[in-house]
Design a protein around this motif. Structure first.
Motif, mmCIF file in Angstrom:
data_model
loop_
_atom_site.group_PDB
_atom_site.id
_atom_site.type_symbol
_atom_site.label_atom_id
_atom_site.label_comp_id
_atom_site.label_asym_id
_atom_site.label_seq_id
_atom_site.Cartn_x
_atom_site.Cartn_y
_atom_site.Cartn_z
ATOM 1 N N GLY A 1 -33.513 -32.286 23.137
ATOM 2 C CA GLY A 1 -33.410 -32.769 24.491
ATOM 3 C C GLY A 1 -32.518 -34.043 24.635
ATOM 4 N N LYS A 2 -31.779 -34.396 23.628
ATOM 5 C CA LYS A 2 -30.770 -35.446 23.386
ATOM 6 C C LYS A 2 -29.591 -34.996 22.986
ATOM 7 C CE LYS A 2 -34.527 -37.983 20.940
ATOM 8 N NZ LYS A 2 -35.065 -38.482 19.748
ATOM 9 N N ASP A 3 -28.357 -35.893 23.385
ATOM 10 C CA ASP A 3 -27.135 -35.630 23.128
ATOM 11 C C ASP A 3 -26.864 -35.908 21.599
ATOM 12 O OD1 ASP A 3 -26.116 -34.765 25.666
ATOM 13 O OD2 ASP A 3 -25.647 -37.000 26.166
ATOM 14 N N LEU A 4 -26.119 -35.173 20.933
ATOM 15 C CA LEU A 4 -25.877 -35.325 19.538
ATOM 16 C C LEU A 4 -25.420 -36.792 19.222
ATOM 17 C CD1 LEU A 4 -25.751 -34.197 16.581
ATOM 18 C CD2 LEU A 4 -23.558 -33.454 17.123
ATOM 19 N N ASP A 5 -25.925 -37.510 18.414
ATOM 20 C CA ASP A 5 -25.546 -38.953 18.001
ATOM 21 C C ASP A 5 -25.441 -38.863 16.605
ATOM 22 O OD1 ASP A 5 -24.973 -41.464 17.540
ATOM 23 O OD2 ASP A 5 -27.143 -42.191 18.466
ATOM 24 N N LEU A 6 -24.291 -38.883 16.145
ATOM 25 C CA LEU A 6 -24.166 -38.880 14.505
ATOM 26 C C LEU A 6 -24.756 -39.899 13.874
ATOM 27 C CD1 LEU A 6 -20.649 -36.933 14.178
ATOM 28 C CD2 LEU A 6 -23.021 -35.981 13.923
ATOM 29 N N LYS A 7 -24.535 -41.203 14.537
ATOM 30 C CA LYS A 7 -25.179 -42.348 14.043
ATOM 31 C C LYS A 7 -26.740 -41.886 13.663
ATOM 32 C CE LYS A 7 -23.007 -45.313 17.104
ATOM 33 N NZ LYS A 7 -22.765 -46.304 17.708
ATOM 34 N N SER A 8 -27.333 -41.770 14.499
ATOM 35 C CA SER A 8 -28.855 -41.448 14.298
ATOM 36 C C SER A 8 -29.098 -40.364 13.516
ATOM 37 C CB SER A 8 -29.520 -40.953 15.821
ATOM 38 O OG SER A 8 -28.965 -40.023 16.103
ATOM 39 N N LEU A 9 -28.145 -39.243 13.224
ATOM 40 C CA LEU A 9 -28.621 -38.235 12.158
ATOM 41 C C LEU A 9 -28.208 -38.987 10.839
ATOM 42 C CD1 LEU A 9 -26.624 -35.181 13.441
ATOM 43 C CD2 LEU A 9 -29.139 -35.644 13.346
ATOM 44 N N PHE A 10 -27.127 -39.521 10.744
ATOM 45 C CA PHE A 10 -26.740 -40.203 9.335
ATOM 46 C C PHE A 10 -27.136 -41.573 8.987
ATOM 47 C CE2 PHE A 10 -23.584 -36.775 10.059
ATOM 48 C CZ PHE A 10 -23.994 -35.756 9.247
ATOM 49 N N GLY A 11 -27.740 -42.362 10.208
ATOM 50 C CA GLY A 11 -28.169 -43.676 10.002
ATOM 51 C C GLY A 11 -26.908 -44.548 10.478
ATOM 52 N N ASN A 12 -27.254 -46.011 10.646
ATOM 53 C CA ASN A 12 -26.493 -46.655 11.240
ATOM 54 C C ASN A 12 -25.336 -47.076 10.291
ATOM 55 O OD1 ASN A 12 -27.846 -46.551 13.733
ATOM 56 N ND2 ASN A 12 -29.188 -48.346 13.305
#
Length: 194
Positions: A183-194
């Motif tokens: 239900g969220k847009d893909l955010d690579l920062k949240s996938l791989f950490g900040n």
């Protein structure tokens, strides 16, 4: 493909993903310097985890996988690939290959998908056409990519290990599938950490 080429491809993919997700060039360079070895380790771990090694198997015909109905009801199937049995579940318009992440050769995937189609075709997204082996392979590769790239603690990793070949995901990108599942847009920062 050599390790050096794989590392270059991973580095390019991670760099592109970080830049596209809004990281500055400085943040991206810092992230790559600090974390690139973990991405490389993930791929090397995947390659050593019992997954298929490149150039091991090259199927020529669908009968080589010995797809068989093990429950006699057209629901539970088994096929053999690289001397390993893979469980497959069929429900109308839906094939699920358990532990599909272990198979990485696209040509072999196409032969396996064609064997599944020959047994039970799956409708396309429009529910009029039928899926092809090639478009099923594309979806399978997205699952494999997710399995390799997602951190161990990401709940989507467990789902990525098994490919579900059904009408709704035909032709969809990784980010479209991610949004559908979370239900969220893909955010690579949240996938791989900040």
């Amino acid at each position: 493909m050599s390790k050096e080429i794989k590392k270059a491809v991973i580095l390019y993919a991670v760099t592109s993903g970080l830049l596209l997700s809004g990281c500055s060039v400085t943040q991206t360079v810092g992230k790559i310097v600090n974390d690139s070895s973990s991405y490389f380790d993930a791929v090397e771990g995947y390659e050593q985890s019992g997954s298929q090694k490149e150039d091991e198997v090259h199927l020529k015909a669908t009968d080589e996988i010995n797809l068989r109905d093990i429950d006699g009801k057209g629901f539970k199937y088994l096929f053999t690939y690289n001397n390993e049995d893979f469980n497959v579940i069929y429900i109308p318009d839906h094939w699920k290959i358990i532990d599909s992440y272990k198979i990485i050769d696209a040509k072999d995937m196409a032969v396996i998908c064609q064997a599944l189609i020959d047994e039970h075709p799956v409708h396309g997204r429009d529910m009029v056409s039928f899926r092809t082996a090639d478009d099923m392979v594309y979806e399978w590769q997205i699952h494999n990519m997710a399995y390799v790239l997602l951190p161990e603690d990401n709940p989507m990793k467990e789902k990525a290990k098994d490919v579900d070949l059904d009408p709704k995901d035909q032709g969809r990108t990784f980010s479209e599938i991610y949004k559908d599942r979370t239900g969220k847009d893909l955010d690579l920062k949240s996938l791989f950490g900040n």
